[in-house]
Design an enzyme around this catalytic site. Structure first.
Site, PDB file in Angstrom:
ATOM      1  N   GLY A  19      27.439  -5.527   8.672  1.00  0.00           N
ATOM      2  CA  GLY A  19      27.099  -6.291   9.866  1.00  0.00           C
ATOM      3  C   GLY A  19      25.996  -7.278   9.602  1.00  0.00           C
ATOM      4  O   GLY A  19      25.609  -7.536   8.456  1.00  0.00           O
ATOM      5  N   GLY A  20      25.467  -7.822  10.684  1.00  0.00           N
ATOM      6  CA  GLY A  20      24.473  -8.876  10.555  1.00  0.00           C
ATOM      7  C   GLY A  20      23.177  -8.413   9.926  1.00  0.00           C
ATOM      8  O   GLY A  20      22.446  -9.217   9.363  1.00  0.00           O
ATOM      9  N   GLU A  94      21.308   9.692  10.875  1.00  0.00           N
ATOM     10  CA  GLU A  94      22.364  10.630  11.268  1.00  0.00           C
ATOM     11  C   GLU A  94      23.727   9.949  11.160  1.00  0.00           C
ATOM     12  O   GLU A  94      23.896   8.810  11.604  1.00  0.00           O
ATOM     13  CB  GLU A  94      22.116  11.070  12.708  1.00  0.00           C
ATOM     14  CG  GLU A  94      23.208  11.907  13.331  1.00  0.00           C
ATOM     15  CD  GLU A  94      22.994  12.118  14.815  1.00  0.00           C
ATOM     16  OE1 GLU A  94      23.930  12.612  15.477  1.00  0.00           O
ATOM     17  OE2 GLU A  94      21.906  11.787  15.337  1.00  0.00           O
ATOM     18  N   ASP A 144      19.852  -6.068  20.626  1.00  0.00           N
ATOM     19  CA  ASP A 144      21.118  -6.455  19.983  1.00  0.00           C
ATOM     20  C   ASP A 144      22.225  -5.500  20.403  1.00  0.00           C
ATOM     21  O   ASP A 144      23.015  -5.049  19.574  1.00  0.00           O
ATOM     22  CB  ASP A 144      20.954  -6.477  18.463  1.00  0.00           C
ATOM     23  CG  ASP A 144      22.116  -7.195  17.766  1.00  0.00           C
ATOM     24  OD1 ASP A 144      22.759  -8.061  18.404  1.00  0.00           O
ATOM     25  OD2 ASP A 144      22.390  -6.887  16.597  1.00  0.00           O
ATOM     26  N   PRO A 147      29.311  -4.180  21.160  1.00  0.00           N
ATOM     27  CA  PRO A 147      30.303  -3.109  20.921  1.00  0.00           C
ATOM     28  C   PRO A 147      30.189  -2.443  19.561  1.00  0.00           C
ATOM     29  O   PRO A 147      30.404  -1.231  19.449  1.00  0.00           O
ATOM     30  CB  PRO A 147      31.637  -3.843  21.088  1.00  0.00           C
ATOM     31  CG  PRO A 147      31.338  -4.934  22.064  1.00  0.00           C
ATOM     32  CD  PRO A 147      29.946  -5.393  21.711  1.00  0.00           C
ATOM     33  N   ASN A 149      27.621  -1.737  17.971  1.00  0.00           N
ATOM     34  CA  ASN A 149      26.464  -0.848  17.958  1.00  0.00           C
ATOM     35  C   ASN A 149      26.622   0.320  18.916  1.00  0.00           C
ATOM     36  O   ASN A 149      25.657   1.036  19.164  1.00  0.00           O
ATOM     37  CB  ASN A 149      25.186  -1.624  18.320  1.00  0.00           C
ATOM     38  CG  ASN A 149      24.574  -2.319  17.119  1.00  0.00           C
ATOM     39  OD1 ASN A 149      24.836  -1.933  15.984  1.00  0.00           O
ATOM     40  ND2 ASN A 149      23.778  -3.332  17.361  1.00  0.00           N
TER      41      ASN A 149
END
Length: 533
Positions: A19-20, A94, A144, A147, A149
């Site tokens: 991701g980013g 986790e 941020d 979806p 996340n």
């Protein structure tokens, strides 16, 4: 063995996502014998050793703050590791077993996104609002929310990822990003973030409005192409009311989404508690049946379960498939493939790796290694091939030794059926697996079932072996110990006395098992106030 180890304990096994903010790997904690998620913060976020050290300190501060969000919807962060090159920071977290919200919205790349059932969308938003209420009270602003996340775990619990990471990377304080670009994802970014204004918890509420709009309509809030177009739309363009896109959306839910999407933060709901209260009318009541799934794939967890079955116990394991009676024709199975030399070598390497892990008592990872190879081998050779069964047996044994009896039980039951088909119901492997399954049941508190199963196995062993064979002796001891645990002391004594007499003859008085049985008998005979069942 894994190619890379972090801090002498965390191993990177396979990539999960990118991701980013960085790459996420499925990892393994060799010290605590458990799977973890390891996020590698992108290199451009750490551009020099000095910034890397400062970044690590900032992370530790943020992690301490994030740890104060005491809610099951926030995955724990275990560790932060800066490598010796000062170029990479690894966050150890986790590992959540679930499905990201992105998969709900776009199950297959290129397909039109389905509209989720109303209750599902409301349940996701309500759970996210609950998490935000705990975070904003700390206070921690996510910055941020999107979806990718948000994960729905297998039991329907919604988990919000990456709290604290956004704060660590914010450019107005740390200057750590190489490009100086805005933090956030443009499709879900609040107008004040785009304007680089003051960020408050209501920025997260705007992002939640974007997510809820998408869950209910199947469409992004704004369809602009390119960053500039999207930013302009968020700042200036009014959102399309949901009921114009999907007529069955309740008016109250449409009003809530439009309220969340106000351009001025001060005009949005006061807090996430208000959002939750306004979502409550659209949530299922306890005991209510689940909504039809519509276009939602079956493998997607149901986020309404938490509301329909609050604090429900774990679902019962599925009953094992009935096994054919002795002498009945075996069911048809795929013809096993040939064991190629390449596959044979891979299996050999896995066995070597497995043995090394077991020597180090890394049972969870040993089970994973054996299980992955068993699945691959089964696709090539068939589920009942001896090489596949050997791998699955090793997986089951490592689960048992690691104390994961719930996972070991169905493994042993499946293996017992497979060995009954391939070597016969009285074959040693079939009986051993049936006995191990019974021991798992005993550990899980299913003593009555375990006793019945162990006695059935013992009866079969007695038809082919001596009553003092190794397998029979262990089973006699296990049955007696289960009877003792149930308070049936007289029945246990009736088994243990002849067992002890047999062991004195066969093994001798100094044998470890003989001594153990003698000690148990002494406690039964002379212990104070022991009930006689």
């Amino acid at each position: 063995m894994p190619e890379q180890q972090i801090a002498g304990r965390y191993e990177l096994l396979e990539p999960i996502s990118s991701g980013g903010m960085g790459h996420v790997w499925r990892g393994y904690d060799a010290v605590l014998d458990r799977p973890v998620a390891v996020k590698l913060i992108r290199r451009e976020s750490v551009t020099s050793p000095a910034l890397a050290v400062e970044f690590e300190k900032r992370f530790q501060r943020e992690a301490r703050v994030t740890a104060r969000i005491q809610h099951p919807g926030v995955p724990q962060v275990f560790d932060a590791v800066l490598d010796q090159s000062f170029h990479h920071l690894y966050l150890v977290m986790e590992l959540v077993d679930g499905v990201t919200l992105t998969k709900y919205l776009r199950p297959t790349p290129g397909e039109v996104a389905p509209s989720l059932p109303i209750g599902w969308a409301a349940a996701v938003a309500a759970q996210v609002a609950t998490v935000l209420s705990w975070a904003h009270d700390v206070p921690v602003v996510h910055r941020d929310l999107k979806p990718s996340n948000i994960i729905v775990a297998r039991d329907g619990t919604v988990k919000v990822l990456d709290f604290g990471i956004a704060a660590m990377l914010r450019t107005d304080v740390t200057k750590l990003t190489a490009t100086g670009s805005l933090l956030g994802t443009y499709q879900y970014m609040s107008p004040e973030q785009i304007r680089k204004g003051q960020i408050t918890p209501r920025a997260d509420l705007y992002a939640l409005g974007c997510v809820l709009h998408e869950l209910l309509s199947g469409q992004l809030l704004f369809p602009g192409e390119g960053e500039y177009a999207l930013m302009t739309q968020h700042v200036t363009q009014a959102p399309t009311p949901l009921r114009e896109l999907r007529s069955e959306v309740p008016a109250g839910l449409e009003d809530l989404v439009l309220h969340l999407l106000r351009k001025d933060p001060g005009e949005r709901p006061a807090d996430s508690q208000e959002v939750y209260e306004r979502l409550r009318p659209f949530l299922p009541a306890p005991g209510e049946r689940p909504e039809p799934r519509g276009g939602v794939p079956r493998q997607m967890p149901d986020p309404t379960r938490l509301f329909r079955q609050p604090y429900a116990p774990r679902s019962r394991a599925a009953a094992p498939a009935p096994q054919p009676a002795p002498g009945a024709p075996a069911p048809a199975h795929p013809v096993p493939g040939l064991l190629s030399e390449e596959l044979r070598e891979e299996i050999r390497e896995v066995h070597t790796h497995y043995d090394a892990l077991m020597d180090e008592e890394r049972f969870a990872q040993a089970a994973e290694v054996a299980g992955e190879m068993a699945d691959r081998a089964a696709r090539a050779l068939g589920a009942d091939h001896r090489a596949v069964l050997a791998l699955r047996t090793r997986r089951a044994v490592s689960l048992l030794l690691g104390g994961d009896f719930r996972a070991a039980l169905p493994e042993f039951e499946t293996l017992a059926g497979a060995y009954a088909r391939t070597v016969g119901p009285t074959g040693r492997q079939a009986l051993d697996c049936r006995a191990q399954a019974a021991r798992c049941r005993a550990e899980l508190g299913q003593a009555t079932e375990a006793l019945a199963d162990l006695r059935a196995v013992l009866d079969l062993i007695r038809t082919t072996e001596s009553d003092v064979s190794e397998g029979a002796v262990v089973l006699r001891r296990d049955i007696a110990m289960l009877l003792l645990a149930q308070g049936k002391t007289a029945e246990a004594l009736a088994l243990l006395e002849p067992l002890h007499a047999d062991l004195l003859v066969v093994q001798g008085p100094d044998d470890e098992l003989t001594v153990e049985i003698a000690d148990i008998l002494a406690v039964i005979r002379f212990g104070p106030d022991l009930p006689q069942g």
